[in-house]
Design a protein around this motif. Structure first.
Motif, PDB file in Angstrom:
ATOM      1  N   GLY A  67       0.901  -0.987  -0.006  1.00 34.81           N
ATOM      2  CA  GLY A  67       0.093   0.092   0.084  1.00 34.81           C
ATOM      3  C   GLY A  67       0.919   1.362   0.132  1.00 34.81           C
ATOM      4  N   HIS A  68       1.906   1.240   0.663  1.00 33.34           N
ATOM      5  CA  HIS A  68       2.816   2.389   0.654  1.00 33.34           C
ATOM      6  C   HIS A  68       3.289   2.727  -0.567  1.00 33.34           C
ATOM      7  N   ALA A  69       3.540   1.770  -1.266  1.00 32.79           N
ATOM      8  CA  ALA A  69       3.904   2.238  -2.811  1.00 32.79           C
ATOM      9  C   ALA A  69       2.810   2.636  -3.663  1.00 32.79           C
ATOM     10  N   ALA A  70       1.636   2.274  -3.669  1.00 34.68           N
ATOM     11  CA  ALA A  70       0.623   3.026  -4.108  1.00 34.68           C
ATOM     12  C   ALA A  70       0.195   4.426  -3.645  1.00 34.68           C
ATOM     13  N   TRP A  71       0.497   4.711  -2.322  1.00 34.32           N
ATOM     14  CA  TRP A  71       0.294   5.867  -1.623  1.00 34.32           C
ATOM     15  C   TRP A  71       1.178   6.639  -2.617  1.00 34.32           C
ATOM     16  N   GLU A  72       2.602   6.537  -2.597  1.00 31.79           N
ATOM     17  CA  GLU A  72       3.513   7.457  -3.127  1.00 31.79           C
ATOM     18  C   GLU A  72       3.263   7.502  -4.774  1.00 31.79           C
ATOM     19  N   THR A 141      -7.655  11.471   1.673  1.00 28.56           N
ATOM     20  CA  THR A 141      -8.421  10.803   2.960  1.00 28.56           C
ATOM     21  C   THR A 141      -8.322   9.322   2.742  1.00 28.56           C
ATOM     22  N   VAL A 142      -8.349   8.568   3.934  1.00 27.02           N
ATOM     23  CA  VAL A 142      -8.795   7.056   3.962  1.00 27.02           C
ATOM     24  C   VAL A 142     -10.284   7.167   3.870  1.00 27.02           C
ATOM     25  N   GLN A 143     -10.702   5.887   3.337  1.00 26.35           N
ATOM     26  CA  GLN A 143     -11.953   5.430   3.606  1.00 26.35           C
ATOM     27  C   GLN A 143     -12.048   4.862   4.971  1.00 26.35           C
ATOM     28  N   GLN A 198      -3.780  -7.160  -0.641  1.00 25.59           N
ATOM     29  CA  GLN A 198      -3.844  -8.201   0.458  1.00 25.59           C
ATOM     30  C   GLN A 198      -4.831  -7.816   1.521  1.00 25.59           C
ATOM     31  N   LYS A 199      -5.782  -7.097   1.370  1.00 24.50           N
ATOM     32  CA  LYS A 199      -6.893  -6.968   2.420  1.00 24.50           C
ATOM     33  C   LYS A 199      -8.215  -7.594   1.774  1.00 24.50           C
ATOM     34  N   GLY A 200      -9.345  -6.905   1.520  1.00 24.72           N
ATOM     35  CA  GLY A 200     -10.352  -7.099   1.010  1.00 24.72           C
ATOM     36  C   GLY A 200     -10.263  -7.915  -0.334  1.00 24.72           C
TER      37      GLY A 200
HETATM   38  C1  LIG Z   1      -2.773  -1.335   5.266  1.00 22.41           C
HETATM   39  C2  LIG Z   1      -3.142  -0.093   4.834  1.00 22.41           C
HETATM   40  C3  LIG Z   1      -2.210   0.887   4.423  1.00 22.41           C
HETATM   41  C4  LIG Z   1      -0.552   0.545   4.068  1.00 22.41           C
HETATM   42  O1  LIG Z   1      -0.523  -0.799   3.388  1.00 22.41           O
HETATM   43  P1  LIG Z   1       0.806  -1.559   3.384  1.00 22.41           P
HETATM   44  O2  LIG Z   1       0.462  -2.702   2.399  1.00 22.41           O
HETATM   45  O3  LIG Z   1       1.053  -2.134   4.578  1.00 22.41           O
HETATM   46  O4  LIG Z   1       1.809  -0.649   2.835  1.00 22.41           O
HETATM   47  C5  LIG Z   1      -2.349   2.159   3.983  1.00 22.41           C
HETATM   48  N1  LIG Z   1      -3.704   2.632   4.255  1.00 22.41           N
HETATM   49  C6  LIG Z   1      -4.568   1.905   4.695  1.00 22.41           C
HETATM   50  C7  LIG Z   1      -5.876   2.259   4.880  1.00 22.41           C
HETATM   51  C8  LIG Z   1      -4.337   0.440   5.090  1.00 22.41           C
HETATM   52  O5  LIG Z   1      -5.283  -0.265   5.835  1.00 22.41           O
END
Ligand SMILES: *Cc1c(COP(=O)(O)O)cnc(C)c1O
Length: 414
Positions: A67-72, A141-143, A198-200
């Protein structure tokens, strides 16, 4: 004695449990990466990434990374150094994304709503009204904030931006919520969405995604990085450019399987309803545990502001840490650590991840282990939590199937 021999269970908010089918699909030799099946399969995954995010009008990109990669990736394609962004903080992950933007040279302002509530759309509207010059280019924002388990109301945030008459782009991190909670990028007027597998989306960590809406595409900036740049990734002349290098072939096979399970077998709305039902069982159990001496409590009091993918639980000091250690050592159940900005959080906060490939027996099993742990550790707690969780499951299971709402019939908020 230990009761942990059997299938290990991760009840943490990512990585989630990957279905055997997904693991089997990934267990294969690398295919031809120049032509043939993998190229068509990648196109079908990209098409289904649009479907799963309600993002027919957006362009998805797949990055090898977490997720950190997609953030960047999202930040550097949209925001130039020195430009201003307003980041909403409802836990740890909003500020985490803000920090990534800051390190990329963006002038980030945090609007902090604390650790126990969702973002207040009125405060966002007020802040944007005060920005008469329109200097704020994006609201980030985060959901779902996976640390606090707060869930933000994305359509209400979009409406606040529009009510202020402000041109800011809306960028939403759906890493924890995609494939768990209702999300409709196009209909809700989201300009950039960020996700991970790797989540939902039920696939072992390794790939992450951005979706760029039409305005984000039109207003994108020089990404100042050949690797993150949306340019060749979105419009590759040769397949190799889609990933700026070697494709994550096994992940494409795994994702193909996961997206088929979500979109074509269970159906996305049934997936959302299942997550809502299982979240309700967790809340019912925690409320019962907390009924005596309030030794345990939900971090988010307002049910409308609670995530359906993760629950954060506050405990008396040390109880969370002792419970996590006990459940891992004695039963093979891993619970999520507390995250709140300091090491102390690990001692009196824990999290239950209930996202992805999860059914009632898996969840009720985890709740039963927590009940056993509280008893074993002599932690005072209210009785009847498992009865309440079972009742919530029974009620949800006997409810009529949710009426299907066609995506097109939803009003556009943007
Ligand atoms: C898990 C998570 C991240 C980070 O994802 P990584 O795969 O750990 O880098 C970022 N934002 C939210 C909302 C997350 O749940």
């Amino acid at each position: 004695m230990s009761l942990s021999h059997g299938r290990e269970h991760l009840a943490i908010p990512g990585p989630s449990v990957a279905p055997d089918r997904v693991l089997r699909a990934m267990h294969r030799a690398s295919p031809n990466i120049y032509e043939g099946e993998l190229i068509a399969l990648t196109d079908s995954v990209l098409a289904d990434l649009r479907r799963v995010a309600g993002a027919e009008g957006a362009e998805p990109a797949i990055y090898l990374g977490n997720g950190h990669a997609a953030w960047e990736a999202a930040v550097v394609n949209v925001l130039a150094p020195g430009e201003r962004a307003l980041a909403l903080a409802t836990g740890r992950f909003g500020p985490g994304w803000a920090e990534v933007a800051r390190r990329a040279g963006v002038d980030v302002e945090l609007l902090d709503f604390g650790f126990r509530a969702a973002a207040d759309p009125q405060r966002l509207e007020d802040r944007l009204r005060a920005d008469r010059a329109g200097a704020i280019r994006a609201v980030m924002t985060v959901q779902t904030d996976t640390a606090s388990a707060a869930r933000n109301d994305v359509p209400a945030l979009r409406a606040a931006i529009d009510a202020a008459g402000h041109p800011a782009l809306l960028m939403v991190d759906c890493i924890a919520s995609l494939g768990s909670e209702e999300f409709r990028m196009d209909a809700w007027g989201v300009d950039v969405t960020v996700g991970a597998c790797q989540k939902g989306l039920m696939t072992p960590a390794g790939v992450a995604f951005t979706w760029a809406g039409p305005r984000a595409m039109a207003e994108r900036v020089d990404a100042r990085s050949a690797y993150w740049d949306w340019g060749p990734r979105l419009h590759p002349e040769i397949f190799y450019q889609r990933f700026a290098g070697t494709p994550p072939s096994q992940h494409i096979y795994g994702l193909r399987e996961a997206l088929t399970m979500i979109l074509d077998e269970e159906g996305i709305e049934a997936v959302w309803a299942r997550h809502a039902a299982l979240a309700g069982a967790v809340w019912a159990a925690v409320e019962a545990w907390g009924a005596r001496d309030a030794a345990l409590a939900l971090n988010i009091a307002d049910p409308a502001a609670r995530s359906h993918a993760v629950t954060t639980i506050r405990t008396a000091p040390e109880v969370a840490a002792r419970l996590r250690r006990w459940s891992a050592a004695k039963t093979g159940l891993t619970l999520g650590v507390g995250l709140a900005g300091g090491p102390a959080a690990q001692h009196d906060l824990f999290r239950i991840g209930h996202m992805g490939h999860l059914n009632a027996p898996m969840l009720l099993g985890a709740l039963g282990v927590i009940e056993a742990g509280l008893t074993a550790l002599g932690v005072p707690h209210g009785a009847g939590a498992l009865d309440e969780a079972a009742r919530a499951v029974a009620e949800a299971a006997s409810a009529a199937p949710r009426e299907t709402i066609a995506l097109e019939s939803l009003p556009s908020v943007g």
